[in-house]
Design a protein around this motif. Structure first.
Motif, PDB file in Angstrom:
ATOM      1  N   SER A 239       0.846  -1.197   0.000  1.00 41.60           N
ATOM      2  CA  SER A 239       0.000   0.000   0.000  1.00 41.60           C
ATOM      3  C   SER A 239       0.878   1.241   0.000  1.00 41.60           C
ATOM      4  O   SER A 239       1.985   1.243   0.543  1.00 41.60           O
ATOM      5  N   GLU A 240       0.380   2.294  -0.609  1.00 42.27           N
ATOM      6  CA  GLU A 240       1.091   3.571  -0.658  1.00 42.27           C
ATOM      7  C   GLU A 240       0.144   4.675  -0.219  1.00 42.27           C
ATOM      8  O   GLU A 240      -0.947   4.833  -0.767  1.00 42.27           O
ATOM      9  N   GLY A 241       0.544   5.425   0.816  1.00 41.57           N
ATOM     10  CA  GLY A 241      -0.306   6.473   1.360  1.00 41.57           C
ATOM     11  C   GLY A 241      -0.224   7.776   0.590  1.00 41.57           C
ATOM     12  O   GLY A 241       0.806   8.093  -0.020  1.00 41.57           O
ATOM     13  N   SER A 242      -1.304   8.535   0.641  1.00 42.86           N
ATOM     14  CA  SER A 242      -1.375   9.805  -0.083  1.00 42.86           C
ATOM     15  C   SER A 242      -0.812  10.974   0.712  1.00 42.86           C
ATOM     16  O   SER A 242      -0.601  12.047   0.168  1.00 42.86           O
ATOM     17  N   ARG A 243      -0.615  10.737   2.017  1.00 44.81           N
ATOM     18  CA  ARG A 243      -0.126  11.779   2.935  1.00 44.81           C
ATOM     19  C   ARG A 243      -1.108  12.945   3.078  1.00 44.81           C
ATOM     20  O   ARG A 243      -0.726  14.055   3.445  1.00 44.81           O
ATOM     21  N   ARG A 244      -2.368  12.667   2.778  1.00 48.22           N
ATOM     22  CA  ARG A 244      -3.396  13.678   3.007  1.00 48.22           C
ATOM     23  C   ARG A 244      -3.959  13.460   4.410  1.00 48.22           C
ATOM     24  O   ARG A 244      -3.904  12.350   4.958  1.00 48.22           O
ATOM     25  N   SER A 245      -4.524  14.495   4.977  1.00 47.18           N
ATOM     26  CA  SER A 245      -5.010  14.388   6.352  1.00 47.18           C
ATOM     27  C   SER A 245      -6.172  13.418   6.482  1.00 47.18           C
ATOM     28  O   SER A 245      -6.350  12.771   7.514  1.00 47.18           O
ATOM     29  N   ILE A 246      -6.962  13.287   5.428  1.00 45.80           N
ATOM     30  CA  ILE A 246      -8.073  12.338   5.421  1.00 45.80           C
ATOM     31  C   ILE A 246      -7.844  11.369   4.273  1.00 45.80           C
ATOM     32  O   ILE A 246      -7.824  11.766   3.104  1.00 45.80           O
ATOM     33  N   GLU A 247      -7.630  10.105   4.611  1.00 45.06           N
ATOM     34  CA  GLU A 247      -7.428   9.092   3.579  1.00 45.06           C
ATOM     35  C   GLU A 247      -7.851   7.730   4.101  1.00 45.06           C
ATOM     36  O   GLU A 247      -8.137   7.563   5.299  1.00 45.06           O
ATOM     37  N   ALA A 248      -7.904   6.729   3.198  1.00 48.67           N
ATOM     38  CA  ALA A 248      -8.261   5.366   3.601  1.00 48.67           C
ATOM     39  C   ALA A 248      -7.155   4.779   4.475  1.00 48.67           C
ATOM     40  O   ALA A 248      -6.020   5.249   4.500  1.00 48.67           O
ATOM     41  N   VAL A 249      -7.489   3.703   5.185  1.00 46.29           N
ATOM     42  CA  VAL A 249      -6.570   3.076   6.128  1.00 46.29           C
ATOM     43  C   VAL A 249      -5.567   2.178   5.401  1.00 46.29           C
ATOM     44  O   VAL A 249      -5.869   1.593   4.362  1.00 46.29           O
ATOM     45  N   ASN A 250      -4.355   2.072   5.961  1.00 48.09           N
ATOM     46  CA  ASN A 250      -3.349   1.145   5.444  1.00 48.09           C
ATOM     47  C   ASN A 250      -3.688  -0.261   5.933  1.00 48.09           C
ATOM     48  O   ASN A 250      -3.603  -0.548   7.124  1.00 48.09           O
ATOM     49  N   TRP A 251      -4.043  -1.170   4.987  1.00 46.20           N
ATOM     50  CA  TRP A 251      -4.504  -2.506   5.357  1.00 46.20           C
ATOM     51  C   TRP A 251      -3.467  -3.595   5.090  1.00 46.20           C
ATOM     52  O   TRP A 251      -3.809  -4.771   5.016  1.00 46.20           O
ATOM     53  N   VAL A 252      -2.203  -3.249   4.919  1.00 46.66           N
ATOM     54  CA  VAL A 252      -1.181  -4.249   4.612  1.00 46.66           C
ATOM     55  C   VAL A 252      -1.136  -5.329   5.692  1.00 46.66           C
ATOM     56  O   VAL A 252      -1.068  -5.021   6.889  1.00 46.66           O
ATOM     57  N   GLY A 253      -1.186  -6.593   5.245  1.00 49.56           N
ATOM     58  CA  GLY A 253      -1.138  -7.719   6.168  1.00 49.56           C
ATOM     59  C   GLY A 253      -2.479  -8.096   6.771  1.00 49.56           C
ATOM     60  O   GLY A 253      -2.557  -9.070   7.524  1.00 49.56           O
ATOM     61  N   ARG A 254      -3.514  -7.358   6.439  1.00 51.87           N
ATOM     62  CA  ARG A 254      -4.835  -7.647   6.998  1.00 51.87           C
ATOM     63  C   ARG A 254      -5.782  -8.082   5.886  1.00 51.87           C
ATOM     64  O   ARG A 254      -5.558  -7.791   4.707  1.00 51.87           O
ATOM     65  N   THR A 255      -6.825  -8.803   6.272  1.00 56.78           N
ATOM     66  CA  THR A 255      -7.777  -9.288   5.283  1.00 56.78           C
ATOM     67  C   THR A 255      -9.149  -8.667   5.498  1.00 56.78           C
ATOM     68  O   THR A 255      -9.504  -8.285   6.613  1.00 56.78           O
ATOM     69  N   ILE A 256      -9.893  -8.579   4.409  1.00 55.81           N
ATOM     70  CA  ILE A 256     -11.285  -8.145   4.465  1.00 55.81           C
ATOM     71  C   ILE A 256     -12.094  -9.056   3.550  1.00 55.81           C
ATOM     72  O   ILE A 256     -11.533  -9.666   2.625  1.00 55.81           O
ATOM     73  N   PRO A 257     -13.381  -9.196   3.774  1.00 50.69           N
ATOM     74  CA  PRO A 257     -14.203 -10.055   2.924  1.00 50.69           C
ATOM     75  C   PRO A 257     -14.149  -9.611   1.466  1.00 50.69           C
ATOM     76  O   PRO A 257     -14.179  -8.418   1.170  1.00 50.69           O
ATOM     77  N   ALA A 258     -14.059 -10.570   0.571  1.00 48.75           N
ATOM     78  CA  ALA A 258     -13.955 -10.253  -0.852  1.00 48.75           C
ATOM     79  C   ALA A 258     -15.162  -9.467  -1.358  1.00 48.75           C
ATOM     80  O   ALA A 258     -15.035  -8.627  -2.251  1.00 48.75           O
ATOM     81  N   HIS A 259     -16.339  -9.737  -0.767  1.00 46.52           N
ATOM     82  CA  HIS A 259     -17.539  -9.083  -1.272  1.00 46.52           C
ATOM     83  C   HIS A 259     -17.750  -7.685  -0.695  1.00 46.52           C
ATOM     84  O   HIS A 259     -18.793  -7.073  -0.926  1.00 46.52           O
ATOM     85  N   ARG A 260     -16.735  -7.174   0.010  1.00 45.46           N
ATOM     86  CA  ARG A 260     -16.866  -5.835   0.576  1.00 45.46           C
ATOM     87  C   ARG A 260     -15.763  -4.892   0.084  1.00 45.46           C
ATOM     88  O   ARG A 260     -15.469  -3.886   0.734  1.00 45.46           O
ATOM     89  N   SER A 261     -15.187  -5.203  -1.072  1.00 45.70           N
ATOM     90  CA  SER A 261     -14.113  -4.343  -1.572  1.00 45.70           C
ATOM     91  C   SER A 261     -14.047  -4.363  -3.090  1.00 45.70           C
ATOM     92  O   SER A 261     -14.453  -5.333  -3.738  1.00 45.70           O
ATOM     93  N   SER A 262     -13.510  -3.278  -3.638  1.00 48.00           N
ATOM     94  CA  SER A 262     -13.314  -3.214  -5.086  1.00 48.00           C
ATOM     95  C   SER A 262     -12.249  -4.217  -5.523  1.00 48.00           C
ATOM     96  O   SER A 262     -12.320  -4.765  -6.625  1.00 48.00           O
ATOM     97  N   SER A 263     -11.261  -4.481  -4.657  1.00 53.24           N
ATOM     98  CA  SER A 263     -10.234  -5.483  -4.972  1.00 53.24           C
ATOM     99  C   SER A 263     -10.848  -6.873  -5.054  1.00 53.24           C
ATOM    100  O   SER A 263     -10.493  -7.671  -5.929  1.00 53.24           O
ATOM    101  N   GLY A 264     -11.748  -7.174  -4.125  1.00 51.75           N
ATOM    102  CA  GLY A 264     -12.401  -8.477  -4.144  1.00 51.75           C
ATOM    103  C   GLY A 264     -13.160  -8.703  -5.433  1.00 51.75           C
ATOM    104  O   GLY A 264     -13.109  -9.787  -6.026  1.00 51.75           O
TER     105      GLY A 264
END
Length: 267
Positions: free
Chosen positions: A126-151
Motif C-alpha cells: 500500500s502507498e499512502g497519499s499523505r493527506r489528512s483524510i485518507e483510507a486506512v493502510n490494510w497491509v497484512g490484513r484481510t477483508i471479505p472479498a464481497h466488501r471491496s473493489s479489490s475483491g
C-alpha cells in the motif's frame, strides 16, 4: 581474470541449457506427449545429443526440478511450480511498488496491491497519499472479498455460482441478497473493465479496482484506489483511467520477464 570470465561464460551457458530443457517440458503438447517426454523427445526438440540431454535430465531429477513417471518419461515437478509461484509473488510486489507510488502521486489517494487468500482479500502492498483524510493502510490484513473493489476484481473470472457460494460461505459472509447484489456488481465490472465499491465496506469510502493478470492471462492480484466518497465519486472515470494505465504497465512488466527468460536464442 581470463579464467574467471571463462567460468562465468560456462555457468551462463549451462544455465541456458537447463532453461531450454525446462521450457521444452513446459511447452510439450499434452495431446502429443500425454505421459510426458522421453529423453529422445527432449533431445529431438532441442537438437541435442541424446546422451547429453540424458545427463542433464538426471541432474534436474536429483534437484527436484523435474519428475519422472513410471514410464521413464519426464515432466516438470510440483516443486518447480511451487518455486515459480513464490518467485512470481516476490517479483509482483517488486514491480508494483514504484508503480503504486507513481499512481498515488497522480491521484492523491491511497493505493493498494491485493491478492486472494482463503476467499478473502489480503493487502500485500500500500502507498499512502499523505493527506489528512485518507483510507486506512490494510497491509497484512484481510477483508471479505464481497466488501471491496479489490475483491470484485480478483473474482472477475470466477463462475457466477462460485462467486455466490463464496460470499454465502464466508465467515463474514452476507445474505443471499448481498451475494446477488455483489454478483451484479462483478458482472458490471466485467463489462466496464474496472470495479467500483461504493460505500460497501465503509459508508464514507469508495474504492476503484482492476485485476492484474500474469502472462497466462490468469488474475494474480488487484490494484485499487480508495478514498473518501466526497473526493472519489465526482472523478471515478478519471481515476479509473489512471488505475487501468498502471495495471497495464504492471502486466506488461510481468510478461516481459517471462519473454526474456524464454528467448528462442537460448534453445
Amino acid at each position: 581474470m581470463a579464467s574467471e570470465q571463462q567460468q562465468t561464460s560456462t555457468a551462463r551457458s549451462g544455465a541456458s541449457r537447463v532453461m531450454a530443457i525446462l521450457d521444452a517440458l513446459a511447452s510439450a503438447d499434452p495431446a502429443v506427449f500425454p505421459d510426458g517426454m522421453s529423453v529422445a523427445d527432449v533431445a529431438r526438440v532441442l537438437g541435442r545429443e541424446k546422451s547429453v540431454v540424458s545427463r542433464q535430465l538426471k541432474s534436474l531429477l536429483e534437484t527436484g526440478m523435474v519428475a519422472r513417471r513410471p514410464s521413464m518419461r519426464y515432466e516438470l515437478s510440483w516443486r518447480l511450480f511451487a518455486l515459480a509461484v513464490r518467485a512470481g509473488d516476490q517479483r509482483l510486489t517488486t514491480l508494483a511498488a514504484p508503480l503504486l507510488l507513481r499512481l498515488t502521486e497522480t491521484v492523491r489517494e491511497r493505493t493498494y496491491l491485493s491478492v486472494l487468500s482463503d476467499g478473502e482479500v489480503l493487502t500485500v502492498l500500500s502507498e499512502g497519499s499523505r493527506r489528512s483524510i485518507e483510507a486506512v493502510n490494510w497491509v497484512g490484513r484481510t477483508i471479505p472479498a464481497h466488501r471491496s473493489s479489490s475483491g470484485m476484481a480478483l473474482l472477475m473470472d470466477y463462475e457466477d455460482e462460485h462467486i455466490l457460494d463464496l460470499v454465502r460461505r464466508s465467515e463474514r459472509g452476507g445474505s443471499d441478497r448481498e451475494a446477488r447484489e455483489f454478483l451484479a456488481q462483478v458482472r458490471e465490472a466485467r463489462r466496464r473493465g474496472y470495479t467500483v465499491a461504493n460505500r460497501i465496506f465503509d459508508p464514507e469510502l469508495v474504492g476503484i479496482g482492476a485485476p492484474v493478470r500474469d502472462f497466462t492471462g490468469r488474475i494474480r492480484a488487484a490494484v485499487n484506489i480508495s478514498g473518501p466518497a466526497f473526493r472519489i465519486e465526482p472523478h471515478i472515470q478519471t481515476l479509473a483511467g489512471h488505475l487501468l494505465s498502471t495495471m497495464r504497465v504492471l502486466q506488461s512488466s510481468l510478461g516481459s520477464d517471462v519473454r526474456s527468460c524464454t528467448d528462442p536464442s537460448d534453445l
